[in-house]
Design a protein around this motif. Structure first.
Motif: not given
Length: 137
Positions: A76-82
């Motif tokens: 979720s954090l990685l997807t938000n950063e992307i």
């Protein structure tokens, strides 16, 4: 575009039916990147995992839910950063689309020059004030 919002590569147009993956392969962009150091960010469905793995280029792609009904906290954090970075990509694309010539239909008289026109417009977009402040990259 590069991390500071500068358009760093524009492929030539292709009038036939060709996939994004094939355009990517033909571009030779992987040969221009530093293995182990550079990374590429793409949308879901842009299937270049194997090419990036073979070239030792890190690939950033939003997580897919698949069989899971929810992403893990890390995904979720990685997807938000992307997604946050993707907003800047859309802003650069919008800067290109603001030129009147990009809104018009491509005529037979402009067709032979279209790749050059797009590259010149990208250079003009790069001359505009930066999208990101210096502390963002």
């Amino acid at each position: 575009m590069d991390p500071c919002g500068v358009i760093s590569y524009i492929s030539d147009s292709d009038g036939g039916r060709i996939s994004d993956k094939e355009i990517f392969k033909q571009s030779g962009i992987l040969d221009k990147l530093d293995p182990g150091r550079d990374a590429i960010m793409v949308d879901k469905g842009f299937d270049i995992e194997i090419e990036c793995l073979e070239a030792h280029i890190k690939l950033h792609i939003p997580s897919k839910l698949g069989a899971n009904s929810q992403l893990s906290p890390e995904e979720s954090l990685l997807t938000n950063e992307i997604a946050t970075a993707r907003v800047h990509v859309e802003r650069v694309i919008q800067r290109m689309k603001l030129w009147k010539i990009m809104k018009d239909k491509v005529t037979l008289t402009t067709l032979p020059y279209y790749d050059d026109i797009v590259k010149i417009l990208a250079a003009l977009v790069n001359l505009k004030p930066p999208l990101l402040s210096a502390d963002k990259f």
